[in-house]
Design an enzyme around this catalytic site. Structure first.
Site, PDB file in Angstrom:
ATOM      1  N   SER A  14       0.837  -1.211   0.000  1.00 24.44           N
ATOM      2  CA  SER A  14       0.000   0.000   0.000  1.00 24.44           C
ATOM      3  C   SER A  14       0.871   1.260   0.000  1.00 24.44           C
ATOM      4  O   SER A  14       2.030   1.231   0.434  1.00 24.44           O
ATOM      5  CB  SER A  14      -0.875  -0.024   1.265  1.00 24.44           C
ATOM      6  OG  SER A  14      -1.642   1.150   1.377  1.00 24.44           O
ATOM      7  N   LEU A  16       3.115   4.387   0.231  1.00 25.59           N
ATOM      8  CA  LEU A  16       4.516   4.698  -0.056  1.00 25.59           C
ATOM      9  C   LEU A  16       5.308   3.431  -0.380  1.00 25.59           C
ATOM     10  O   LEU A  16       6.185   3.432  -1.255  1.00 25.59           O
ATOM     11  CB  LEU A  16       5.152   5.418   1.140  1.00 25.59           C
ATOM     12  CG  LEU A  16       4.434   6.694   1.637  1.00 25.59           C
ATOM     13  CD1 LEU A  16       5.223   7.342   2.775  1.00 25.59           C
ATOM     14  CD2 LEU A  16       4.241   7.695   0.495  1.00 25.59           C
ATOM     15  N   ASP A  35       4.083  -7.650   3.978  1.00 26.22           N
ATOM     16  CA  ASP A  35       2.975  -6.889   4.553  1.00 26.22           C
ATOM     17  C   ASP A  35       2.082  -7.851   5.324  1.00 26.22           C
ATOM     18  O   ASP A  35       2.280  -9.074   5.279  1.00 26.22           O
ATOM     19  CB  ASP A  35       2.187  -6.164   3.436  1.00 26.22           C
ATOM     20  CG  ASP A  35       1.528  -4.871   3.939  1.00 26.22           C
ATOM     21  OD1 ASP A  35       0.841  -4.937   4.979  1.00 26.22           O
ATOM     22  OD2 ASP A  35       1.691  -3.829   3.297  1.00 26.22           O
ATOM     23  N   CYS A  85       8.590   0.531   5.319  1.00 32.14           N
ATOM     24  CA  CYS A  85       7.442   1.446   5.173  1.00 32.14           C
ATOM     25  C   CYS A  85       6.275   1.050   6.078  1.00 32.14           C
ATOM     26  O   CYS A  85       5.352   1.848   6.252  1.00 32.14           O
ATOM     27  CB  CYS A  85       6.935   1.462   3.731  1.00 32.14           C
ATOM     28  SG  CYS A  85       8.013   2.352   2.607  1.00 32.14           S
ATOM     29  N   SER A 149       8.632  10.332  10.007  1.00 31.88           N
ATOM     30  CA  SER A 149       7.564  11.281   9.659  1.00 31.88           C
ATOM     31  C   SER A 149       8.036  12.643  10.162  1.00 31.88           C
ATOM     32  O   SER A 149       8.833  12.722  11.112  1.00 31.88           O
ATOM     33  CB  SER A 149       6.275  10.903  10.391  1.00 31.88           C
ATOM     34  OG  SER A 149       5.379  12.006  10.404  1.00 31.88           O
ATOM     35  N   TYR A 162       2.417   8.485  18.139  1.00 23.90           N
ATOM     36  CA  TYR A 162       2.943   8.435  16.761  1.00 23.90           C
ATOM     37  C   TYR A 162       4.287   9.170  16.682  1.00 23.90           C
ATOM     38  O   TYR A 162       5.263   8.647  16.133  1.00 23.90           O
ATOM     39  CB  TYR A 162       1.913   9.049  15.810  1.00 23.90           C
ATOM     40  CG  TYR A 162       2.266   8.936  14.347  1.00 23.90           C
ATOM     41  CD1 TYR A 162       2.155   7.716  13.670  1.00 23.90           C
ATOM     42  CD2 TYR A 162       2.699  10.038  13.621  1.00 23.90           C
ATOM     43  CE1 TYR A 162       2.484   7.608  12.327  1.00 23.90           C
ATOM     44  CE2 TYR A 162       3.026   9.937  12.274  1.00 23.90           C
ATOM     45  CZ  TYR A 162       2.916   8.723  11.636  1.00 23.90           C
ATOM     46  OH  TYR A 162       3.229   8.619  10.305  1.00 23.90           O
TER      47      TYR A 162
HETATM   48  N1  LIG Z   1       1.057   9.119   4.143  1.00 24.98           N
HETATM   49  C1  LIG Z   1       1.694  10.073   4.792  1.00 24.98           C
HETATM   50  O1  LIG Z   1       1.393  11.263   4.654  1.00 24.98           O
HETATM   51  C2  LIG Z   1       2.811   9.743   5.715  1.00 24.98           C
HETATM   52  C3  LIG Z   1       3.195   8.450   6.009  1.00 24.98           C
HETATM   53  N2  LIG Z   1       4.253   8.226   6.861  1.00 24.98           N
HETATM   54  C4  LIG Z   1       4.713   6.882   7.154  1.00 24.98           C
HETATM   55  O2  LIG Z   1       4.982   6.202   5.947  1.00 24.98           O
HETATM   56  C5  LIG Z   1       4.777   4.803   6.106  1.00 24.98           C
HETATM   57  C6  LIG Z   1       3.859   4.313   5.002  1.00 24.98           C
HETATM   58  O3  LIG Z   1       2.605   4.945   5.174  1.00 24.98           O
HETATM   59  P1  LIG Z   1       1.477   4.980   4.055  1.00 24.98           P
HETATM   60  O4  LIG Z   1       1.969   4.353   2.830  1.00 24.98           O
HETATM   61  O5  LIG Z   1       0.962   6.357   4.053  1.00 24.98           O
HETATM   62  O6  LIG Z   1       0.383   4.079   4.784  1.00 24.98           O
HETATM   63  P2  LIG Z   1      -0.494   2.857   4.277  1.00 24.98           P
HETATM   64  O7  LIG Z   1      -1.469   2.640   5.371  1.00 24.98           O
HETATM   65  O8  LIG Z   1      -0.960   3.079   2.888  1.00 24.98           O
HETATM   66  O9  LIG Z   1       0.562   1.653   4.233  1.00 24.98           O
HETATM   67  C7  LIG Z   1       1.113   1.100   5.398  1.00 24.98           C
HETATM   68  C8  LIG Z   1       1.265  -0.394   5.168  1.00 24.98           C
HETATM   69  O10 LIG Z   1       1.873  -0.937   6.351  1.00 24.98           O
HETATM   70  C9  LIG Z   1       1.266  -2.187   6.596  1.00 24.98           C
HETATM   71  N3  LIG Z   1       1.425  -2.556   8.004  1.00 24.98           N
HETATM   72  C10 LIG Z   1       0.849  -1.972   9.086  1.00 24.98           C
HETATM   73  N4  LIG Z   1       1.202  -2.624  10.201  1.00 24.98           N
HETATM   74  C11 LIG Z   1       2.032  -3.642   9.823  1.00 24.98           C
HETATM   75  C12 LIG Z   1       2.712  -4.667  10.509  1.00 24.98           C
HETATM   76  N5  LIG Z   1       2.629  -4.805  11.850  1.00 24.98           N
HETATM   77  N6  LIG Z   1       3.460  -5.532   9.799  1.00 24.98           N
HETATM   78  C13 LIG Z   1       3.549  -5.426   8.457  1.00 24.98           C
HETATM   79  N7  LIG Z   1       2.932  -4.479   7.743  1.00 24.98           N
HETATM   80  C14 LIG Z   1       2.172  -3.595   8.424  1.00 24.98           C
HETATM   81  C15 LIG Z   1      -0.194  -1.970   6.223  1.00 24.98           C
HETATM   82  O11 LIG Z   1      -0.859  -3.205   6.004  1.00 24.98           O
HETATM   83  C16 LIG Z   1      -0.065  -1.122   4.971  1.00 24.98           C
HETATM   84  O12 LIG Z   1      -0.030  -1.914   3.801  1.00 24.98           O
HETATM   85  C17 LIG Z   1       4.218   4.620   7.521  1.00 24.98           C
HETATM   86  O13 LIG Z   1       5.261   4.237   8.364  1.00 24.98           O
HETATM   87  C18 LIG Z   1       3.714   6.010   7.889  1.00 24.98           C
HETATM   88  O14 LIG Z   1       3.736   6.226   9.274  1.00 24.98           O
HETATM   89  C19 LIG Z   1       4.944   9.249   7.419  1.00 24.98           C
HETATM   90  C20 LIG Z   1       4.595  10.525   7.164  1.00 24.98           C
HETATM   91  C21 LIG Z   1       3.511  10.871   6.301  1.00 24.98           C
HETATM   92  C1  LIG Z   2      -3.876   9.752  12.727  1.00 24.17           C
HETATM   93  C2  LIG Z   2      -4.374  10.899  11.860  1.00 24.17           C
HETATM   94  C3  LIG Z   2      -4.941  12.007  12.741  1.00 24.17           C
HETATM   95  C4  LIG Z   2      -6.268  11.677  13.330  1.00 24.17           C
HETATM   96  C5  LIG Z   2      -7.264  11.212  12.323  1.00 24.17           C
HETATM   97  O1  LIG Z   2      -8.438  11.437  12.471  1.00 24.17           O
HETATM   98  C6  LIG Z   2      -6.759  10.505  11.200  1.00 24.17           C
HETATM   99  C7  LIG Z   2      -5.438  10.319  10.955  1.00 24.17           C
HETATM  100  C8  LIG Z   2      -5.048   9.538   9.792  1.00 24.17           C
HETATM  101  C9  LIG Z   2      -3.993  10.211   8.977  1.00 24.17           C
HETATM  102  C10 LIG Z   2      -2.811  10.587   9.860  1.00 24.17           C
HETATM  103  C11 LIG Z   2      -3.246  11.521  11.006  1.00 24.17           C
HETATM  104  C12 LIG Z   2      -2.064  11.993  11.796  1.00 24.17           C
HETATM  105  O2  LIG Z   2      -1.965  11.931  12.991  1.00 24.17           O
HETATM  106  C13 LIG Z   2      -0.917  12.576  11.027  1.00 24.17           C
HETATM  107  C14 LIG Z   2      -0.528  11.613   9.962  1.00 24.17           C
HETATM  108  C15 LIG Z   2       0.049  10.400  10.628  1.00 24.17           C
HETATM  109  C16 LIG Z   2      -1.728  11.295   9.078  1.00 24.17           C
HETATM  110  C17 LIG Z   2      -1.134  10.560   7.914  1.00 24.17           C
HETATM  111  C18 LIG Z   2       0.173  11.260   7.683  1.00 24.17           C
HETATM  112  C19 LIG Z   2       0.432  12.145   8.910  1.00 24.17           C
HETATM  113  O3  LIG Z   2       0.059  13.468   8.604  1.00 24.17           O
HETATM  114  C20 LIG Z   2       1.898  12.136   9.261  1.00 24.17           C
HETATM  115  O4  LIG Z   2       2.553  11.144   9.458  1.00 24.17           O
HETATM  116  C21 LIG Z   2       2.559  13.363   9.299  1.00 24.17           C
HETATM  117  O5  LIG Z   2       3.695  13.437   9.502  1.00 24.17           O
END
Ligand SMILES: NC(=O)C1=CN([C@@H]2O[C@H](COP(=O)(O)OP(=O)(O)OC[C@H]3O[C@@H](n4cnc5c(N)ncnc54)[C@H](O)[C@@H]3O)[C@@H](O)[C@H]2O)C=CC1
Ligand SMILES: C[C@]12CCC(=O)C=C1CC[C@@H]1[C@@H]2C(=O)C[C@@]2(C)[C@H]1CC[C@]2(O)C(=O)C=O
Length: 255
Positions: A14, A16, A35, A85, A149, A162
């Protein structure tokens, strides 16, 4: 460009992680998608073809990651790059004064367990396999890339868990890079700002619009492909090591 390169991407089903898998494949690499069993990882791997494999894992499990490494060796023979990721986003204030309820400790622990301990678990296990590679002319054996992040630096209201989990990832980047330097393994962390992924899609559209307008330039959410491009640059540039790189359009999040 990456012909012969073998990578592992956690959270690769999913957002990133998926964009990273696609970018590595486009460049000629082969990739193991790690994943959760409940993720669409098997379908994603099928869609991407023979140069990918899916291994269901929970990043917090030693056995699951060992299985993923075994599959990597069985299918592709080596490991050069690991991209962490996998992650979860949680939000809660430290104390709810209306309900007289403190932050749920289990929720705090789960966030730390997946985002920080999970990342650490993967790093410590992939290092052993990457370390088996013959070094290139520069002495490099491989690269580990983590995802923090900007919340690690500018944590907002409700982000204590977080932000703490992501600050932990930032904090261990330099010492782990130092630990692995003799083996020629680089360790780099990306701290994304706001990216359009299923994690972000949990938010209602007006909230997303508002977040977009808070990014100075470009004033929009990042595309997952832009994250994947940075992964590619980090792999290509041997001098990037032990550092956390913000990828955020100069956003500094407000309280
Ligand atoms: N989307 C955004 O704006 C931001 C995302 N991030 C970080 O980037 C990374 C990727 O996030 P996204 O692609 O946005 O989220 P996403 O929710 O699209 O993808 C995250 C993936 O991690 C997998 N996952 C969750 N828990 C797991 C586990 N215990 N073991 C294995 N896989 C697991 C999920 O099944 C999912 O496929 C995360 O670490 C998130 O915190 C950081 C800053 C901003
Ligand atoms: C967890 C958050 C905030 C609360 C909510 O109602 C829904 C969410 C889902 C998207 C998250 C929200 C957050 O806390 C900031 C992040 C984690 C956001 C996705 C990217 C996010 O902005 C981040 O990681 C920023 O650095």
């Amino acid at each position: 460009m990456f012909k012969g390169l073998v990578g592992i991407v956690t959270g690769g089903a999913s957002g990133l992680g998926k964009a990273t898998v696609e970018q590595l494949l486009k460049q000629g690499g082969r990739v193991v998608i790690c994943d959760l069993p409940s993720s669409p990882g098997a379908d994603v791997a099928k869609q991407f073809g023979n140069d990918t494999a899916f291994v269901p894992v929970d990043v917090t499990s030693e056995q699951d990651i060992r299985n993923a490494l075994q599959t990597t060796v069985d299918k592709f023979g080596r490991l050069d790059v690991a991209v962490n990721c996998a992650g979860i986003a949680t939000a809660s204030r430290i104390y709810n004064f209306k309900k007289e309820q403190p932050f749920d400790l289990k929720s705090f622990q789960k966030t730390i367990e997946v985002n920080l301990v999970g990342t650490f678990n993967v790093i410590r296990l992939v290092a052993g396999l990457i370390g088996k590679n013959a070094p290139n002319a520069d002495g490099q054996r491989g690269v580990i890339i983590n995802t923090a992040s900007i919340a690690a630096f500018d944590g907002q209201i409700g982000q204590a868990a977080y932000s703490a989990s992501k600050a932990g990832v930032v904090g261990m980047t330099l010492p782990v890079a130092r630990d692995l330097a003799k083996q020629g393994i680089r360790v780099v962390t990306i701290a994304p700002g706001l990216f359009r992924t299923p994690m972000m899609d949990q938010l209602p559209e007006p909230a997303i619009k508002q977040l977009e307008s808070s990014v100075p330039f470009p004033s929009r959410l990042g595309q997952p492909e832009e994250y994947a491009l940075l992964v590619q640059s980090i792999i290509q540039n041997p001098m990037i090591n032990g550092e956390t790189i913000r990828l955020d359009g100069s956003l500094r999040m407000q309280p």
